[in-house]
Design an enzyme around this catalytic site. Structure first.
Site, mmCIF file in Angstrom:
data_model
loop_
_atom_site.group_PDB
_atom_site.id
_atom_site.type_symbol
_atom_site.label_atom_id
_atom_site.label_comp_id
_atom_site.label_asym_id
_atom_site.label_seq_id
_atom_site.Cartn_x
_atom_site.Cartn_y
_atom_site.Cartn_z
ATOM 1 N N ASP A 39 0.906 -1.137 0.018
ATOM 2 C CA ASP A 39 -0.123 0.021 0.035
ATOM 3 C C ASP A 39 0.999 1.186 0.050
ATOM 4 O O ASP A 39 1.835 1.336 0.641
ATOM 5 C CB ASP A 39 -0.848 -0.005 1.044
ATOM 6 C CG ASP A 39 -2.016 0.994 1.219
ATOM 7 O OD1 ASP A 39 -1.567 2.272 1.321
ATOM 8 O OD2 ASP A 39 -3.239 0.566 1.087
ATOM 9 N N ILE A 40 0.396 2.356 -0.880
ATOM 10 C CA ILE A 40 1.262 3.507 -0.829
ATOM 11 C C ILE A 40 1.270 4.367 0.564
ATOM 12 O O ILE A 40 1.992 5.340 0.560
ATOM 13 C CB ILE A 40 1.020 4.347 -2.089
ATOM 14 C CG1 ILE A 40 -0.375 4.811 -2.117
ATOM 15 C CG2 ILE A 40 1.354 3.661 -3.407
ATOM 16 C CD1 ILE A 40 -0.914 5.821 -3.011
ATOM 17 N N GLU A 105 -12.982 2.962 -1.029
ATOM 18 C CA GLU A 105 -12.277 3.963 -1.701
ATOM 19 C C GLU A 105 -12.213 3.701 -3.187
ATOM 20 O O GLU A 105 -12.010 4.534 -3.990
ATOM 21 C CB GLU A 105 -11.371 4.577 -1.039
ATOM 22 C CG GLU A 105 -11.731 5.310 0.348
ATOM 23 C CD GLU A 105 -10.499 5.948 1.162
ATOM 24 O OE1 GLU A 105 -9.264 5.871 0.633
ATOM 25 O OE2 GLU A 105 -10.332 6.551 2.134
ATOM 26 N N VAL A 106 -11.807 2.368 -3.598
ATOM 27 C CA VAL A 106 -11.441 2.064 -4.921
ATOM 28 C C VAL A 106 -12.524 1.081 -5.428
ATOM 29 O O VAL A 106 -12.621 0.103 -4.750
ATOM 30 C CB VAL A 106 -10.090 1.653 -5.034
ATOM 31 C CG1 VAL A 106 -9.546 1.059 -6.396
ATOM 32 C CG2 VAL A 106 -8.919 2.591 -4.554
ATOM 33 N N HIS A 110 -10.603 -5.526 -3.293
ATOM 34 C CA HIS A 110 -9.190 -5.707 -2.807
ATOM 35 C C HIS A 110 -9.460 -6.140 -1.224
ATOM 36 O O HIS A 110 -10.377 -5.783 -0.468
ATOM 37 C CB HIS A 110 -8.306 -4.695 -3.122
ATOM 38 C CG HIS A 110 -8.928 -3.246 -2.545
ATOM 39 N ND1 HIS A 110 -10.049 -2.599 -2.937
ATOM 40 C CD2 HIS A 110 -8.588 -2.504 -1.148
ATOM 41 C CE1 HIS A 110 -10.235 -1.407 -2.271
ATOM 42 N NE2 HIS A 110 -9.422 -1.280 -1.327
#
Length: 126
Positions: A39-40, A105-106, A110
């Site tokens: 994760d970024i 959020e995406v 996932h």
């Protein structure tokens, strides 16, 4: 901003772009069913995202529409990543956010894999 998990799949979402190689990621695992990468914006010492390669918006979409082999392959990929990262013995957490109330959020299904330290309670109590 949280998304509505019942919306149609959006091919412009960031994970679809990562799968196509348009955006780089720090990959830790890939097979025919899944891609796993750091994760970024990590929330734990180990924070890895595992995404299916198919076009699924949410856990609900994935569990209702993915073929059995894809579901099994994805689950095995999550377990493989946890073992490969050395998280099984000390323990880890899996999290899949779904829809606006789950703060997804995406709009690509996932799973977050968190580990590397004691994580505390899952939710704060009222």
């Amino acid at each position: 901003m949280p998304i509505d998990a019942t919306l149609p799949y959006d091919d412009a979402n960031i994970f679809a772009r990562i799968l196509r190689g348009e955006i780089p990621s720090k990959k830790v695992y890939e097979d025919e069913f899944a891609l796993a990468f750091h994760d970024i914006n990590p929330q734990a010492p180990t924070h890895i995202l595992v995404i299916p390669k198919g076009r699924y918006v949410s856990w609900d979409d994935f569990s209702a529409h993915a073929p059995d082999a894809e579901i099994a392959g994805f689950i095995r990929a999550v377990g493989h990543v946890a073992r490969e990262q050395g998280l099984v013995a000390p323990g880890y957490r899996l999290l899949a956010n779904v829809g606006a109330h789950g703060h997804q959020e995406v709009p690509h299904f996932h799973v977050h894999l968190f580990g590397g330290r004691p994580l505390g309670p899952m939710l704060t109590r009222p």
